[in-house]
Motif scaffolding. Structure first.
Motif, PDB file in Angstrom:
ATOM      1  N   LEU A  87      33.464  52.744  34.522  1.00  0.00           N
ATOM      2  CA  LEU A  87      32.771  52.161  35.604  1.00  0.00           C
ATOM      3  C   LEU A  87      33.197  50.634  35.599  1.00  0.00           C
ATOM      4  N   SER A  88      33.183  50.038  34.480  1.00  0.00           N
ATOM      5  CA  SER A  88      33.221  48.565  34.358  1.00  0.00           C
ATOM      6  C   SER A  88      34.773  48.291  34.795  1.00  0.00           C
ATOM      7  N   ASN A  89      35.643  49.183  34.253  1.00  0.00           N
ATOM      8  CA  ASN A  89      37.093  49.118  34.652  1.00  0.00           C
ATOM      9  C   ASN A  89      37.392  49.443  36.012  1.00  0.00           C
ATOM     10  N   VAL A  90      36.651  50.142  36.818  1.00  0.00           N
ATOM     11  CA  VAL A  90      36.619  50.390  38.397  1.00  0.00           C
ATOM     12  C   VAL A  90      36.273  49.060  38.945  1.00  0.00           C
ATOM     13  N   LEU A  91      35.163  48.601  38.629  1.00  0.00           N
ATOM     14  CA  LEU A  91      34.690  47.407  39.229  1.00  0.00           C
ATOM     15  C   LEU A  91      35.701  46.261  39.201  1.00  0.00           C
ATOM     16  N   CYS A  92      36.055  46.061  38.081  1.00  0.00           N
ATOM     17  CA  CYS A  92      37.075  45.238  37.761  1.00  0.00           C
ATOM     18  C   CYS A  92      38.499  45.068  38.623  1.00  0.00           C
ATOM     19  N   LEU A  93      38.908  46.397  38.427  1.00  0.00           N
ATOM     20  CA  LEU A  93      39.939  46.679  39.278  1.00  0.00           C
ATOM     21  C   LEU A  93      39.916  46.388  40.691  1.00  0.00           C
ATOM     22  N   SER A  94      38.584  46.910  41.195  1.00  0.00           N
ATOM     23  CA  SER A  94      38.358  46.677  42.841  1.00  0.00           C
ATOM     24  C   SER A  94      38.330  45.126  42.757  1.00  0.00           C
ATOM     25  N   CYS A  95      37.716  44.371  42.141  1.00  0.00           N
ATOM     26  CA  CYS A  95      37.764  42.866  42.424  1.00  0.00           C
ATOM     27  C   CYS A  95      39.136  42.255  42.300  1.00  0.00           C
ATOM     28  N   MET A  96      39.987  42.962  41.495  1.00  0.00           N
ATOM     29  CA  MET A  96      41.355  42.489  41.382  1.00  0.00           C
ATOM     30  C   MET A  96      42.183  42.681  42.620  1.00  0.00           C
ATOM     31  N   PHE A  97      41.699  43.832  43.173  1.00  0.00           N
ATOM     32  CA  PHE A  97      42.621  44.490  44.554  1.00  0.00           C
ATOM     33  C   PHE A  97      41.907  43.661  45.523  1.00  0.00           C
ATOM     34  N   TYR A  98      40.550  43.177  45.681  1.00  0.00           N
ATOM     35  CA  TYR A  98      40.109  42.461  46.623  1.00  0.00           C
ATOM     36  C   TYR A  98      40.827  40.992  46.478  1.00  0.00           C
ATOM     37  N   GLN A  99      41.266  40.476  45.527  1.00  0.00           N
ATOM     38  CA  GLN A  99      41.624  39.090  45.232  1.00  0.00           C
ATOM     39  C   GLN A  99      43.120  39.081  45.810  1.00  0.00           C
ATOM     40  N   ALA A 100      43.674  40.126  45.247  1.00  0.00           N
ATOM     41  CA  ALA A 100      45.289  40.256  45.645  1.00  0.00           C
ATOM     42  C   ALA A 100      45.419  40.542  47.319  1.00  0.00           C
ATOM     43  N   GLN A 101      44.510  41.473  47.923  1.00  0.00           N
ATOM     44  CA  GLN A 101      44.796  41.870  49.310  1.00  0.00           C
ATOM     45  C   GLN A 101      44.018  40.990  50.376  1.00  0.00           C
ATOM     46  N   TYR A 102      42.869  40.429  49.906  1.00  0.00           N
ATOM     47  CA  TYR A 102      41.991  39.622  50.892  1.00  0.00           C
ATOM     48  C   TYR A 102      41.679  37.889  50.384  1.00  0.00           C
ATOM     49  N   LEU A 103      41.282  37.770  49.364  1.00  0.00           N
ATOM     50  CA  LEU A 103      40.640  36.563  48.874  1.00  0.00           C
ATOM     51  C   LEU A 103      41.847  35.479  48.719  1.00  0.00           C
ATOM     52  N   TYR A 104      42.876  35.757  48.124  1.00  0.00           N
ATOM     53  CA  TYR A 104      43.973  34.623  47.972  1.00  0.00           C
ATOM     54  C   TYR A 104      45.163  34.753  48.889  1.00  0.00           C
ATOM     55  N   GLN A 105      45.138  35.670  49.993  1.00  0.00           N
ATOM     56  CA  GLN A 105      46.074  35.904  50.980  1.00  0.00           C
ATOM     57  C   GLN A 105      46.394  34.535  51.724  1.00  0.00           C
ATOM     58  N   GLY A 106      47.511  34.052  51.722  1.00  0.00           N
ATOM     59  CA  GLY A 106      47.504  32.846  52.598  1.00  0.00           C
ATOM     60  C   GLY A 106      47.416  31.558  51.789  1.00  0.00           C
ATOM     61  N   LYS A 107      46.911  31.578  50.553  1.00  0.00           N
ATOM     62  CA  LYS A 107      46.491  30.375  49.884  1.00  0.00           C
ATOM     63  C   LYS A 107      47.597  30.026  48.853  1.00  0.00           C
ATOM     64  N   LYS A 108      47.866  28.620  48.735  1.00  0.00           N
ATOM     65  CA  LYS A 108      48.710  28.208  47.912  1.00  0.00           C
ATOM     66  C   LYS A 108      48.382  28.159  46.451  1.00  0.00           C
ATOM     67  N   PRO A 109      49.238  28.843  45.615  1.00  0.00           N
ATOM     68  CA  PRO A 109      48.942  29.140  44.382  1.00  0.00           C
ATOM     69  C   PRO A 109      48.755  27.767  43.438  1.00  0.00           C
ATOM     70  N   TYR A 110      47.841  27.754  42.554  1.00  0.00           N
ATOM     71  CA  TYR A 110      48.088  26.412  41.609  1.00  0.00           C
ATOM     72  C   TYR A 110      48.345  27.296  40.245  1.00  0.00           C
ATOM     73  N   LEU A 111      49.548  27.046  39.856  1.00  0.00           N
ATOM     74  CA  LEU A 111      50.085  27.534  38.642  1.00  0.00           C
ATOM     75  C   LEU A 111      50.885  26.599  37.995  1.00  0.00           C
ATOM     76  N   PRO A 112      50.592  25.377  37.349  1.00  0.00           N
ATOM     77  CA  PRO A 112      51.316  24.658  36.924  1.00  0.00           C
ATOM     78  C   PRO A 112      52.132  25.122  35.633  1.00  0.00           C
ATOM     79  N   ARG A 113      53.421  24.773  35.258  1.00  0.00           N
ATOM     80  CA  ARG A 113      54.226  25.465  34.255  1.00  0.00           C
ATOM     81  C   ARG A 113      53.559  24.770  32.866  1.00  0.00           C
TER      82      ARG A 113
END
Length: 209
Positions: free
Chosen positions: A181-207
């Protein structure tokens, strides 16, 4: 594995629950060989991933790497495991009773509980990494979906295949429901991040250094 190959663990379990696990029937302790084989494959693939991370470490960003929290957690679990093992073996071989009331079977059970708690939170670091970098760069959506379906399948199989099974006959190495159950919730959150939350946003990933 301890219940499968350790005579001490089997002996203590039989003494504690003689009606469920008679000492003259070692096979009475339920261990699924297929799940054990699956876990061995999973361990091997994790080792391959760690090797890749080591090879490609020069490309990591500032948020990637082994954090202080992770290092501290590993050290605490490792120290706790050594402590409980030492306590459980304190009176051996004269007696199988452990120091501070910690038997070897307790040592095994403690590690089982800790392992499942960690297993239930294994996607949390990636969720935090996505949040700090405002993106899901490096995480395949196909991987998220496959993992999500896998966790759902594991949860459903555990629920239906073990339905009606007496609690003492359930395999000791099956995945608890709260982990799935915990892993399903976490993966659902990751899918939401990938497909909706961070779509079109500029990444902030300094080397990283």
């Amino acid at each position: 594995m301890n219940y499968l190959w350790s005579p001490l663990a089997r002996s203590q379990l039989s003494k504690r629950f003689p009606l469920f696990y008679p000492s003259n029937e070692p096979s009475a302790i339920p261990i699924s060989i297929s799940l054990l084989f699956k876990d061995a494959i999973h361990l091997y693939t994790c080792a391959l991933v760690l090797r890749q991370l080591q090879i490609y470490r020069s490309t990591k960003n500032i948020y990637q790497g082994v954090s202080t929290i992770c290092t501290t957690l590993i050290a605490i679990v490792f120290s706790f495991g050594i402590f409980t093992y030492a306590c459980s073996c304190y009176n051996l071989p004269a007696g199988d009773s452990g120091r501070f009331g910690i038997f070897f079977v307790e040592h095994v059970n403690y590690l089982w509980v800790i392992a499942n708690i960690i297993q239930s939170a294994k996607y949390v670091p990636q969720i935090c990494l996505n949040w700090m970098g405002l993106c899901t760069k490096g995480v395949s959506s196909k991987y998220i979906l496959l993992s999500l379906f896998s966790e759902i399948a594991v949860g459903l199989c555990s629920a239906f295949l073990l339905q009606g099974t007496e609690f003492y006959k359930k395999p000791y190495n099956f995945t608890p429901a709260f982990v799935s159950l915990s892993n399903v919730l976490c993966l659902s959150c990751m899918f939401y991040q990938a497909q909706y939350l961070y779509q079109g946003k500029k990444p902030y990933l300094p080397r990283g250094k």
